[in-house]
Motif scaffolding. Structure first.
Motif, short mmCIF file in Angstrom:
data_model
loop_
_atom_site.label_atom_id
_atom_site.label_comp_id
_atom_site.label_asym_id
_atom_site.label_seq_id
_atom_site.Cartn_x
_atom_site.Cartn_y
_atom_site.Cartn_z
N PRO A 34 0.83 -1.21 0.00
CA PRO A 34 0.00 0.00 0.00
C PRO A 34 0.86 1.26 0.00
N ARG A 35 0.38 2.26 -0.69
CA ARG A 35 1.09 3.53 -0.71
C ARG A 35 0.80 4.31 0.57
N LEU A 36 1.72 5.16 0.90
CA LEU A 36 1.64 5.90 2.14
C LEU A 36 0.53 6.94 2.09
N ASN A 37 -0.32 6.96 3.14
CA ASN A 37 -1.26 8.05 3.33
C ASN A 37 -0.56 9.16 4.09
N LEU A 38 -1.12 10.36 4.01
CA LEU A 38 -0.59 11.50 4.75
C LEU A 38 -1.72 12.18 5.50
N LEU A 39 -1.56 12.32 6.81
CA LEU A 39 -2.50 13.04 7.67
C LEU A 39 -1.73 14.15 8.37
N VAL A 40 -2.10 15.39 8.11
CA VAL A 40 -1.50 16.54 8.78
C VAL A 40 -2.57 17.20 9.65
N ILE A 41 -2.32 17.22 10.96
CA ILE A 41 -3.22 17.88 11.90
C ILE A 41 -2.53 19.17 12.33
N MET A 42 -3.14 20.31 11.99
CA MET A 42 -2.54 21.60 12.30
C MET A 42 -3.46 22.39 13.22
N ALA A 43 -2.99 22.64 14.44
CA ALA A 43 -3.71 23.53 15.33
C ALA A 43 -3.44 24.97 14.93
N ASP A 44 -4.23 25.89 15.45
CA ASP A 44 -4.11 27.30 15.07
C ASP A 44 -3.73 28.10 16.31
N ASP A 45 -2.53 28.68 16.31
CA ASP A 45 -2.02 29.48 17.44
C ASP A 45 -1.75 28.64 18.68
N LEU A 46 -1.37 27.39 18.51
CA LEU A 46 -1.00 26.53 19.64
C LEU A 46 0.44 26.78 20.01
N GLY A 47 0.71 26.99 21.29
CA GLY A 47 2.05 27.30 21.75
C GLY A 47 2.96 26.09 21.87
N TYR A 48 4.27 26.36 21.84
CA TYR A 48 5.28 25.31 21.97
C TYR A 48 5.12 24.53 23.27
N GLY A 49 4.72 25.20 24.33
CA GLY A 49 4.60 24.55 25.63
C GLY A 49 3.19 24.18 26.03
N ASP A 50 2.29 24.04 25.04
CA ASP A 50 0.88 23.80 25.35
C ASP A 50 0.50 22.32 25.41
N LEU A 51 1.41 21.42 25.10
CA LEU A 51 1.11 19.99 25.11
C LEU A 51 1.87 19.30 26.24
N GLY A 52 1.30 18.24 26.76
CA GLY A 52 1.97 17.51 27.83
C GLY A 52 3.35 17.03 27.43
N CYS A 53 3.50 16.53 26.20
CA CYS A 53 4.80 16.01 25.77
C CYS A 53 5.81 17.13 25.53
N TYR A 54 5.37 18.38 25.54
CA TYR A 54 6.27 19.53 25.45
C TYR A 54 6.34 20.31 26.76
N GLY A 55 5.88 19.68 27.84
CA GLY A 55 6.09 20.26 29.15
C GLY A 55 4.90 20.88 29.83
N SER A 56 3.73 20.89 29.21
CA SER A 56 2.57 21.51 29.85
C SER A 56 2.12 20.71 31.07
N SER A 57 1.84 21.42 32.15
CA SER A 57 1.30 20.79 33.35
C SER A 57 -0.16 21.16 33.57
N VAL A 58 -0.73 21.98 32.67
CA VAL A 58 -2.11 22.43 32.84
C VAL A 58 -3.04 21.90 31.76
N HIS A 59 -2.50 21.27 30.71
CA HIS A 59 -3.33 20.71 29.65
C HIS A 59 -3.15 19.20 29.61
N ARG A 60 -4.25 18.48 29.63
CA ARG A 60 -4.21 17.01 29.50
C ARG A 60 -4.32 16.66 28.02
N THR A 61 -3.25 16.11 27.47
CA THR A 61 -3.21 15.80 26.04
C THR A 61 -2.72 14.36 25.82
N PRO A 62 -3.41 13.37 26.36
CA PRO A 62 -2.91 11.99 26.28
C PRO A 62 -2.83 11.43 24.87
N HIS A 63 -3.74 11.81 23.99
CA HIS A 63 -3.73 11.26 22.64
C HIS A 63 -2.57 11.82 21.82
#
Length: 466
Positions: A34-63
Motif C-alpha cells: 500500500p502507498r503511504l497516506n498522509l495526515l496533517v493535523i494543524m492547530a491554530d495558534d497553539l504554543g510550543y509549551g501547550d502539550l503535555g509532551c512539550y512540558g505543559s502541566s495544565v493541559h491534559r493531552t494523552p492522545h
C-alpha cells in the motif's frame, strides 16, 4: 455531539465488516504494497509549551502525547512565519512565503488576493498521483473567487471556514480596520452551508468531517489536512469540554483538540491503515502573547483567554519571529518506519513536508522551481540528517534567520501590539546555550551578524518580484 460520534462509529465498524466480508470472498492475488497516506493535523495558534509532551502541566493531552510516544518528537520544528496565511502557503508549496506569493495575512476584504494558481501544491501533486485529497477546516489562502478556493489547489473536497473565526461581523478588529465583514460562513466545496458559525462546535464538526473522509477513502491512498480553528480567537469548546481543563477556555479548546486527535487515530486503526499513514501534528505559529502588553481598553477588544497559551521556554509568540512565534510542536508517527519514543533535536521546518512526502513516493520535485524545503526522510528513519540550510522567517519581509546555532532577529515588530525591543540593532543569539533568546551577543560577533544579514537580503532580492 458525542451521540453523533457513537452513530458514526457504528456506521464505520459496519462498513469495516462489509469490506472484510468482500475481501474474504475474493481469491487471494498478489498486490503491490500500500502507498503511504498522509495526515496533517494543524492547530491554530497553539504554543510550543501547550502539550503535555512539550512540558505543559495544565493541559491534559494523552492522545497527542501518545503520538510522540509512538513516533518522533522534534524539539526544533519551525514554521516560516508567525501568522496564519504565510505558514499555510509555505506548507502546501514547500516554498517560503515571499517566494510562493503569499507573504501576508488575508482579511475578509482581501477578495483579490490568494495563493497564486501558478504555485504547485502538495495536494495537487498527490492528486495527480491518484490520491484522494481533502481539507477539513480553515483554508485562509484566498476566498474571493472560485479559483482561490481549495479545489483549485488540489483538494477534491473541502469543509470549513475561508479564514479565521475572529474575522467575523461585530469583532473589534472589523471596527479598527474600518471595514464591513460578513458573518463567518461554513463552506462545503465553496458553497455556504452555515452562517454564522458556532465557534463552540468547530472542533466537533471538523473531527466528524475528517473521520467521515477516512471512512469513505480508507481503501485508497489519501492526503487529509485537518486544519483546526482552535485555539485561535474567538476561542470555543463544546459542552463536554467547557470548564474541564485547568486553564480556562483556552485549555478546554486544547483538550478538545486532543480528543479529536484520538478520534481520528481511532478511525485509522479501525480501518487497519494506521501503520501506512504518516501523521504530523503541528501548529501554524506560536501562542498569542502580545495582547497582554497593551492597555485595558485594547485588551477588551480581544478574548481574554488569548493570553493563556504557553510558548515556554521560548521568547515571544505570535506576530514576531522570536522562537516563541516560529518554533512549534512537530510530532511525526509512522509505525515500522519511525522508531517510537524518539526525541529529535536537529532542526526541521514546515516546508520540508512536501519534499519528504514526495521522497517516500519516489515522485521528483517539479522542475524549474526553487524549493526551500528538504526531505527529512533520513531523519525520520534515523539514518542520517537533513541537508543543512538556513531557515528564514517572516512574511512580507524577512525578520529573522536561523543558521546552525545562530539566530538573528531584526529589530522590527510586525504588529502594533508587540512590546518594544531592547535594541534598535539586529539581535544575535546562540540557541545552543540560550533557547530563550535573552542574551544578545551581536556586539561580540559582528561578522556573524553581517553574514546572516546578507543571506536575508539575498532572499529578499530573489523574491522581490513576487
Amino acid at each position: 455531539m458525542r451521540c453523533c460520534f457513537r452513530f458514526l462509529w457504528f456506521a464505520f465498524f459496519t462498513s469495516s465488516i462489509l469490506c472484510l466480508t468482500r475481501a474474504t470472498a475474493q481469491p487471494s492475488v498478489a498486490s503491490d504494497p500500500p502507498r503511504l497516506n498522509l495526515l496533517v493535523i494543524m492547530a491554530d495558534d497553539l504554543g510550543y509549551g501547550d502539550l503535555g509532551c512539550y512540558g505543559s502541566s495544565v493541559h491534559r493531552t494523552p492522545h497527542i502525547d501518545r503520538l510522540a510516544d509512538e513516533g518522533m518528537r522534534f524539539t526544533d520544528f519551525y514554521v516560516t512565519s508567525s501568522v496564519c496565511t504565510p505558514t499555510r502557503a509555505a506548507f502546501l508549496t514547500g516554498r517560503l512565503p515571499r517566494r510562493c506569493g503569499s507573504p501576508g495575512v488575508l482579511w475578509p476584504t482581501s477578495t483579490e488576493d490568494a495563493l497564486p494558481n501558478v504555485e504547485v501544491t502538495l495536494a495537487e501533486l498527490l492528486q495527480d498521483a491518484g490520491y484522494a485529497t481533502h481539507l477539513s477546516g480553515k483554508w485562509h489562502l484566498g476566498h474571493g473567487k472560485p479559483e482561490h478556493l481549495p479545489q483549485a489547489h488540489g483538494f477534491d473536497h473541502w469543509y470549513g471556514m475561508p479564514y479565521p473565526n475572529d474575522m467575523t461581523a461585530g469583532h473589534p478588529q472589523e471596527t479598527r480596520r474600518r471595514e464591513a465583514w460578513p458573518p463567518m460562513p461554513m463552506m462545503l466545496d465553496g458553497e455556504i452551508v452555515e452562517q454564522p458559525i458556532n465557534v463552540n462546535l468547530l472542533t466537533q464538526q471538523y473531527t466528524a468531517d475528517a473521520v467521515n473522509f477516512i471512512s469513505k477513502h480508507h481503501d485508497r491512498p489519501f492526503f487529509l489536512f485537518l486544519a483546526h480553528a482552535m485555539p485561535h480567537a474567538i476561542i470555543g469548546a463544546s459542552p463536554d469540554f467547557v470548564s474541564k481543563s485547568q486553564n480556562g477556555l483556552y485549555g478546554d479548546s486544547i483538550e478538545e483538540i486532543d480528543w479529536s486527535t484520538g478520534e481520528v487515530m481511532r478511525a485509522l486503526k479501525a480501518f487497519g491503515i494506521d501503520d501506512t499513514t504518516l501523521v504530523l501534528f503541528t501548529s501554524d505559529n506560536g501562542a498569542t502573547h502580545h495582547v497582554a502588553h497593551q492597555p485595558d481598553e485594547v485588551q477588551r477588544w480581544f478574548c481574554a483567554d488569548m493570553t493563556s497559551g504557553s510558548n515556554a521556554p521560548l521568547r515571544g509568540g505570535k506576530q514576531a519571529t522570536f522562537e516563541g512565534g516560529v518554533r512549534v510542536p512537530g510530532i511525526f508517527r509512522l509505525p515500522g518506519v519511525i522508531a517510537p519514543g524518539k526525541v529529535e533535536s536537529s532542526p526541521a521546518i514546515i516546508t520540508d513536508i512536501l519534499p519528504t512526502m514526495l521522497d517516500y513516493l519516489k515522485i521528483p520535485l517539479p522542475a524549474e522551481r526553487v524549493y526551500d524545503g528538504r526531505t527529512i526522510r533520513p531523519v525520520l528513519e534515523s539514518l542520517g540528517s537533513r541537508d543543512e540550510t538556513d531557515f528564514i522567517f517572516g512574511g512580507n519581509e524577512a525578520t529573522g534567520i536561523r543558521s546552525g546555532k545562530w539566530k538573528l532577529q531584526l529589530p522590527k515588530q510586525p504588529s502594533w501590539m508587540l512590546p518594544k525591543l531592547e535594541s534598535d540593532q539586529p539581535l544575535l543569539f546562540d540557541l545552543n546555550v540560550d533557547i530563550g533568546e535573552s542574551n544578545n551577543i551581536a556586539e561580540q560577533h559582528p561578522e556573524i551578524v553581517k553574514q546572516l544579514l546578507r543571506k536575508m537580503q539575498t532572499y529578499e532580492a530573489e523574491t522581490e518580484t513576487r
